[in-house]
Design a protein around this motif. Structure first.
Motif, PDB file in Angstrom:
ATOM      1  N   LEU A 202      87.363  22.739  24.191  1.00  0.00           N
ATOM      2  CA  LEU A 202      86.233  22.781  25.135  1.00  0.00           C
ATOM      3  C   LEU A 202      86.215  20.881  24.845  1.00  0.00           C
ATOM      4  O   LEU A 202      86.107  20.847  23.524  1.00  0.00           O
ATOM      5  N   MET A 203      86.340  19.840  25.773  1.00  0.00           N
ATOM      6  CA  MET A 203      86.504  18.836  24.919  1.00  0.00           C
ATOM      7  C   MET A 203      85.381  17.506  26.603  1.00  0.00           C
ATOM      8  O   MET A 203      85.920  18.103  27.495  1.00  0.00           O
ATOM      9  N   ILE A 204      84.068  17.571  25.960  1.00  0.00           N
ATOM     10  CA  ILE A 204      83.219  16.518  26.931  1.00  0.00           C
ATOM     11  C   ILE A 204      84.014  14.795  26.185  1.00  0.00           C
ATOM     12  O   ILE A 204      84.568  14.389  24.843  1.00  0.00           O
ATOM     13  N   VAL A 205      84.309  14.266  27.828  1.00  0.00           N
ATOM     14  CA  VAL A 205      84.557  12.353  26.868  1.00  0.00           C
ATOM     15  C   VAL A 205      83.859  12.097  28.500  1.00  0.00           C
ATOM     16  O   VAL A 205      84.403  12.008  29.980  1.00  0.00           O
ATOM     17  N   ASP A 206      83.090  11.034  27.901  1.00  0.00           N
ATOM     18  CA  ASP A 206      81.571  10.631  29.331  1.00  0.00           C
ATOM     19  C   ASP A 206      81.271  11.453  30.427  1.00  0.00           C
ATOM     20  O   ASP A 206      80.456  12.468  29.844  1.00  0.00           O
ATOM     21  N   ASP A 207      81.851  11.482  31.316  1.00  0.00           N
ATOM     22  CA  ASP A 207      80.816  12.290  32.047  1.00  0.00           C
ATOM     23  C   ASP A 207      81.755  13.461  32.803  1.00  0.00           C
ATOM     24  O   ASP A 207      81.441  14.514  33.120  1.00  0.00           O
ATOM     25  N   TYR A 208      82.903  14.378  32.166  1.00  0.00           N
ATOM     26  CA  TYR A 208      84.130  14.722  31.859  1.00  0.00           C
ATOM     27  C   TYR A 208      83.356  16.110  31.146  1.00  0.00           C
ATOM     28  O   TYR A 208      83.435  16.031  30.043  1.00  0.00           O
ATOM     29  N   MET A 209      83.925  17.441  31.072  1.00  0.00           N
ATOM     30  CA  MET A 209      83.715  18.472  30.494  1.00  0.00           C
ATOM     31  C   MET A 209      85.511  18.589  30.869  1.00  0.00           C
ATOM     32  O   MET A 209      85.780  19.650  32.549  1.00  0.00           O
ATOM     33  N   LEU A 210      86.030  19.206  29.631  1.00  0.00           N
ATOM     34  CA  LEU A 210      87.353  19.857  30.345  1.00  0.00           C
ATOM     35  C   LEU A 210      87.381  21.289  29.390  1.00  0.00           C
ATOM     36  O   LEU A 210      87.015  21.232  27.875  1.00  0.00           O
ATOM     37  N   ILE A 211      87.906  22.305  29.917  1.00  0.00           N
ATOM     38  CA  ILE A 211      88.241  23.115  29.315  1.00  0.00           C
ATOM     39  C   ILE A 211      89.527  23.372  29.867  1.00  0.00           C
ATOM     40  O   ILE A 211      90.133  23.946  30.216  1.00  0.00           O
ATOM     41  N   MET A 212      90.016  23.985  28.054  1.00  0.00           N
ATOM     42  CA  MET A 212      92.120  24.603  28.273  1.00  0.00           C
ATOM     43  C   MET A 212      92.161  25.464  26.978  1.00  0.00           C
ATOM     44  O   MET A 212      91.515  25.927  26.330  1.00  0.00           O
ATOM     45  N   VAL A 213      92.923  26.623  27.947  1.00  0.00           N
ATOM     46  CA  VAL A 213      93.022  27.308  27.589  1.00  0.00           C
ATOM     47  C   VAL A 213      94.663  27.973  26.848  1.00  0.00           C
ATOM     48  O   VAL A 213      95.533  27.153  28.502  1.00  0.00           O
ATOM     49  N   PHE A 214      95.177  28.474  26.157  1.00  0.00           N
ATOM     50  CA  PHE A 214      96.487  28.693  25.986  1.00  0.00           C
ATOM     51  C   PHE A 214      97.213  30.235  25.973  1.00  0.00           C
ATOM     52  O   PHE A 214      96.506  30.851  25.836  1.00  0.00           O
ATOM     53  N   ASP A 215      97.674  30.190  26.963  1.00  0.00           N
ATOM     54  CA  ASP A 215      98.903  31.575  26.977  1.00  0.00           C
ATOM     55  C   ASP A 215      97.504  33.095  27.684  1.00  0.00           C
ATOM     56  O   ASP A 215      97.793  33.664  26.943  1.00  0.00           O
ATOM     57  N   ILE A 216      96.565  31.753  28.701  1.00  0.00           N
ATOM     58  CA  ILE A 216      95.536  33.028  29.029  1.00  0.00           C
ATOM     59  C   ILE A 216      96.733  34.235  30.641  1.00  0.00           C
ATOM     60  O   ILE A 216      97.597  33.678  30.798  1.00  0.00           O
ATOM     61  N   THR A 217      96.556  35.272  30.106  1.00  0.00           N
ATOM     62  CA  THR A 217      96.700  36.412  31.242  1.00  0.00           C
ATOM     63  C   THR A 217      96.196  37.393  32.005  1.00  0.00           C
ATOM     64  O   THR A 217      96.497  37.698  32.936  1.00  0.00           O
ATOM     65  N   GLY A 218      94.629  37.428  31.882  1.00  0.00           N
ATOM     66  CA  GLY A 218      93.929  38.230  32.371  1.00  0.00           C
ATOM     67  C   GLY A 218      92.051  37.467  32.107  1.00  0.00           C
ATOM     68  O   GLY A 218      92.619  36.532  31.484  1.00  0.00           O
ATOM     69  N   GLU A 219      91.355  38.430  32.525  1.00  0.00           N
ATOM     70  CA  GLU A 219      90.322  37.545  31.947  1.00  0.00           C
ATOM     71  C   GLU A 219      89.709  37.655  30.583  1.00  0.00           C
ATOM     72  O   GLU A 219      90.092  38.784  29.775  1.00  0.00           O
ATOM     73  N   LYS A 220      89.240  36.742  30.213  1.00  0.00           N
ATOM     74  CA  LYS A 220      88.568  36.712  28.570  1.00  0.00           C
ATOM     75  C   LYS A 220      87.564  37.044  28.700  1.00  0.00           C
ATOM     76  O   LYS A 220      86.536  36.317  29.446  1.00  0.00           O
TER      77      LYS A 220
END
Length: 238
Positions: free
Chosen positions: A202-220
């Motif tokens: 989870l990265m917050i930069v100014d007024d952006y929020m980024l969610i990045m996930v590696f190797d997602i295959t199903g509901e987490k």
């Protein structure tokens, strides 16, 4: 500016050319200008929170009388130290690559947003957009800029994607949210920070929020990052 004695070491990205570049931004300057000041060069006023201690830093255009309203530390009155900038961690060629990514992505900051609706970024290709955000996450991780690092395998996967300028086999999904003009509407400042838990960033930069996930295959299952409960569904990630 943070100086690192890395002149005799290899660039962190390509890992074979000399790390000869100075003045490298971990987070692009067009974001940091909004976060730390009024958008003018050398007018930054920033705060770093680390281990429970708040340290201030100032652009050279911020004079002593204004500095004294923020800190009483005498060493800060003439300090040119900028926590957002590092020396001798990248080579000139790799620094140019980051600059190219940033120049390509910057026009998307001018997109029109409609409340409650998804916005399609038609100003840059999806691969360039992903590589841009990967570059922020990787730079923050490899330098430990926010006291957080990815698993070494994920960190190296991002490094290789950036080195080859290719998202093939990167196996990353992400979602990007924006509260446009939050600073102007709220009258409050914005921030930059990152939290990592297992395979999720989870990265917050100014007024952006980024969610990045590696190797997602199903509901987490729900993850808690920065005390925010996140329930991630593959269909909501790119």
């Amino acid at each position: 500016m943070i100086h690192e004695n890395n002149m005799d070491k290899e660039c962190l990205l390509c890992q074979h050319r000399d790390a000869d570049k100075t003045g490298s931004h971990i987070i692009p300057s067009f974001f940091m200008k909004r976060i730390n000041g009024d958008g003018k060069r050398d007018h930054e006023i920033g705060f770093e929170i680390k281990d429970g201690i708040v340290e201030s830093y100032f652009g050279r255009g911020i004079y002593e009388d204004q500095r004294r309203t923020i800190t009483d530390k005498e060493e800060k009155m003439e300090s040119r130290e900028n926590y957002d900038i590092r020396d001798f961690i990248f080579c000139s060629d790799c620094e140019k690559y980051f600059s190219t990514l940033e120049s390509a992505y910057a026009p998307s900051l001018l997109l029109n947003y409609n409340e409650g609706k998804n916005t399609i970024n038609n100003k840059v290709s999806s691969s360039v957009a992903l590589l841009f955000w990967c570059s922020l996450v990787w730079r923050a991780s490899v330098t430990g800029h926010f006291g957080q690092r990815l698993h070494p395998a994920y960190e190296d996967r991002l490094r290789l994607a950036l080195s080859y300028n290719s998202i093939e086999n990167i196996n990353v999904k992400y979602a990007l949210y924006r509260c446009k003009d939050y600073q102007r509407m709220s009258g409050k400042g914005t921030a930059v920070c990152m939290d990592v838990k297992d395979d999720t960033v989870l990265m917050i930069v100014d007024d952006y929020m980024l969610i990045m996930v590696f190797d997602i295959t199903g509901e987490k299952p729900e993850n808690v990052l920065m005390d925010i409960g996140l329930k991630l569904v593959p269909n909501n990630l790119k």
